[in-house]
Scaffold this active site. Sequence first.
Site, PDB file in Angstrom:
ATOM      1  N   SER A   1       0.851  -1.197   0.000  1.00 15.38           N
ATOM      2  CA  SER A   1       0.000   0.000   0.000  1.00 15.38           C
ATOM      3  C   SER A   1       0.875   1.230   0.000  1.00 15.38           C
ATOM      4  CB  SER A   1      -0.878  -0.006   1.252  1.00 15.38           C
ATOM      5  OG  SER A   1      -1.501   1.256   1.384  1.00 15.38           O
TER       6      SER A   1
ATOM      7  N   TYR B   1      -0.956  -0.983  10.514  1.00 23.64           N
ATOM      8  CA  TYR B   1      -1.165  -1.373   9.108  1.00 23.64           C
ATOM      9  C   TYR B   1      -0.077  -0.777   8.222  1.00 23.64           C
ATOM     10  CZ  TYR B   1      -3.328  -1.749   4.486  1.00 23.64           C
ATOM     11  OH  TYR B   1      -3.577  -2.014   3.154  1.00 23.64           O
TER      12      TYR B   1
HETATM   13  P1  NAP Z   1     -10.441  -7.515   2.339  1.00 26.91           P
HETATM   14  O1  NAP Z   1     -11.604  -7.251   1.485  1.00 26.91           O
HETATM   15  O2  NAP Z   1     -10.506  -7.146   3.779  1.00 26.91           O
HETATM   16  O3  NAP Z   1     -10.040  -9.081   2.190  1.00 26.91           O
HETATM   17  C1  NAP Z   1      -8.926  -9.555   2.896  1.00 26.91           C
HETATM   18  C2  NAP Z   1      -8.704 -11.002   2.558  1.00 26.91           C
HETATM   19  O4  NAP Z   1      -7.555 -11.462   3.295  1.00 26.91           O
HETATM   20  C3  NAP Z   1      -9.880 -11.906   2.968  1.00 26.91           C
HETATM   21  O5  NAP Z   1      -9.992 -12.962   2.051  1.00 26.91           O
HETATM   22  C4  NAP Z   1      -9.414 -12.439   4.310  1.00 26.91           C
HETATM   23  O6  NAP Z   1      -9.992 -13.680   4.679  1.00 26.91           O
HETATM   24  C5  NAP Z   1      -7.920 -12.626   4.007  1.00 26.91           C
HETATM   25  N1  NAP Z   1      -7.111 -12.801   5.202  1.00 26.91           N
HETATM   26  C6  NAP Z   1      -6.963 -11.959   6.250  1.00 26.91           C
HETATM   27  N2  NAP Z   1      -6.124 -12.512   7.148  1.00 26.91           N
HETATM   28  C7  NAP Z   1      -5.743 -13.708   6.652  1.00 26.91           C
HETATM   29  C8  NAP Z   1      -4.888 -14.733   7.108  1.00 26.91           C
HETATM   30  N3  NAP Z   1      -4.242 -14.668   8.289  1.00 26.91           N
HETATM   31  N4  NAP Z   1      -4.690 -15.818   6.329  1.00 26.91           N
HETATM   32  C9  NAP Z   1      -5.316 -15.935   5.142  1.00 26.91           C
HETATM   33  N5  NAP Z   1      -6.174 -15.005   4.663  1.00 26.91           N
HETATM   34  C10 NAP Z   1      -6.365 -13.909   5.421  1.00 26.91           C
HETATM   35  O7  NAP Z   1      -9.147  -6.784   1.767  1.00 26.91           O
HETATM   36  P2  NAP Z   1      -8.827  -6.248   0.289  1.00 26.91           P
HETATM   37  O8  NAP Z   1      -9.289  -4.857   0.197  1.00 26.91           O
HETATM   38  O9  NAP Z   1      -9.268  -7.233  -0.716  1.00 26.91           O
HETATM   39  O10 NAP Z   1      -7.228  -6.193   0.360  1.00 26.91           O
HETATM   40  C11 NAP Z   1      -6.387  -7.199  -0.203  1.00 26.91           C
HETATM   41  C12 NAP Z   1      -4.943  -6.759  -0.049  1.00 26.91           C
HETATM   42  O11 NAP Z   1      -4.768  -5.492  -0.692  1.00 26.91           O
HETATM   43  C13 NAP Z   1      -4.518  -6.558   1.405  1.00 26.91           C
HETATM   44  O12 NAP Z   1      -3.203  -7.005   1.579  1.00 26.91           O
HETATM   45  C14 NAP Z   1      -4.601  -5.061   1.584  1.00 26.91           C
HETATM   46  O13 NAP Z   1      -3.742  -4.588   2.607  1.00 26.91           O
HETATM   47  C15 NAP Z   1      -4.182  -4.569   0.215  1.00 26.91           C
HETATM   48  N6  NAP Z   1      -4.673  -3.205  -0.058  1.00 26.91           N
HETATM   49  C16 NAP Z   1      -6.006  -2.954  -0.102  1.00 26.91           C
HETATM   50  C17 NAP Z   1      -6.437  -1.648  -0.353  1.00 26.91           C
HETATM   51  C18 NAP Z   1      -7.902  -1.319  -0.443  1.00 26.91           C
HETATM   52  O14 NAP Z   1      -8.238  -0.129  -0.646  1.00 26.91           O
HETATM   53  N7  NAP Z   1      -8.819  -2.264  -0.342  1.00 26.91           N
HETATM   54  C19 NAP Z   1      -5.500  -0.614  -0.549  1.00 26.91           C
HETATM   55  C20 NAP Z   1      -4.140  -0.928  -0.498  1.00 26.91           C
HETATM   56  C21 NAP Z   1      -3.738  -2.223  -0.256  1.00 26.91           C
HETATM   57  P3  NAP Z   1     -11.392 -13.753   5.536  1.00 26.91           P
HETATM   58  O15 NAP Z   1     -12.506 -13.605   4.534  1.00 26.91           O
HETATM   59  O16 NAP Z   1     -11.348 -15.092   6.156  1.00 26.91           O
HETATM   60  O17 NAP Z   1     -11.371 -12.618   6.523  1.00 26.91           O
END
Ligand code: NAP
Length: 256
Positions: free
Chosen positions: A148, A169
């Site tokens: 990020s 984070y």
């Molecule tokens: P999200 O909607 O909250 O989904 C997170 C995913 O990670 C879910 O499938 C969750 O599983 C899984 N997860 C969390 N802890 C885990 C663990 N210990 N082992 C295996 N799986 C785990 O997040 P997202 O927005 O898709 O984000 C995906 C990635 O992009 C993350 O690394 C995030 O930091 C990065 N990112 C996101 C944004 C944004 O704006 N969304 C911006 C910058 C970076 P469960 O369903 O079981 O909870």
Amino acid sequence: MNSPMDQGKPRIALVTGANRGIGREIAYQLALKGLKVLIGSRDENKGRHTVEDMRREGLAVELQVVDVSDTESVRKMTESVKQQYGRLDILVNNAGVLLDHGVSVLDVEEAVIKETFETNYFGALRMIQAAVPLMKEHKYGRIVNLSSGLGAFEVLQGLLGLKGSTSAYRTSKTLLNALTCLVAQDVVDFGIKVNAACPGRVQTDMGRSTTSKSDTEGVPAPVTVVEGADTAVWLATLDEDGPNGGFFRERKPANW
Ligand code: NAP
């Protein structure tokens, strides 16, 4: 893009946290390209639903249960991948948690920092340490770390006016960026590339739960999951002449 096949066998991609959000879309786009995709999910039922949905579209996906914060779970995943496929060509470290949104670095609890690092930093490290030996066997590998811009030093220094908030984070992503640089140097001779991707603020559960200073409460995240997945998919399928050890947003170099 590299061929989805290698010597008649499909390349195998594993995406962690692929049961929802950006990870699910990355897995979907990789499967559409003809790769065999392992849907990493810490929850078996959630992962199975995702697999069933994608199979209905004729995609080659399999469930791979893995909780990246759990060393034993990663060990079992590694054994299972070795036994079933004998290879792992692409790893997308997507699983992530954001547990301290808006909390000042002066108030964040140590337990929250540790829980965040267990998934966002140590989880990625565990997965990389498990995957690289398999990748070395076939002299091919692509690793993508979902990072990020919030962890970039210019932002940590105040660029977005976030001050010291969301520090667990953000520093977990700074560490993930450092990990990307370090791993890149140790895999370069083995046909393996590792890069970090910033997806932007994406319309997922995580993206919707956050606001930046320039946003007003309730303003939706601007980036669709399809757009948010694009850079990671590109990095996961880089040709031999693609970059190694970089940080990218919208397929362009981003500041660390
Ligand atoms: P999200 O909607 O909250 O989904 C997170 C995913 O990670 C879910 O499938 C969750 O599983 C899984 N997860 C969390 N802890 C885990 C663990 N210990 N082992 C295996 N799986 C785990 O997040 P997202 O927005 O898709 O984000 C995906 C990635 O992009 C993350 O690394 C995030 O930091 C990065 N990112 C996101 C944004 C944004 O704006 N969304 C911006 C910058 C970076 P469960 O369903 O079981 O909870």
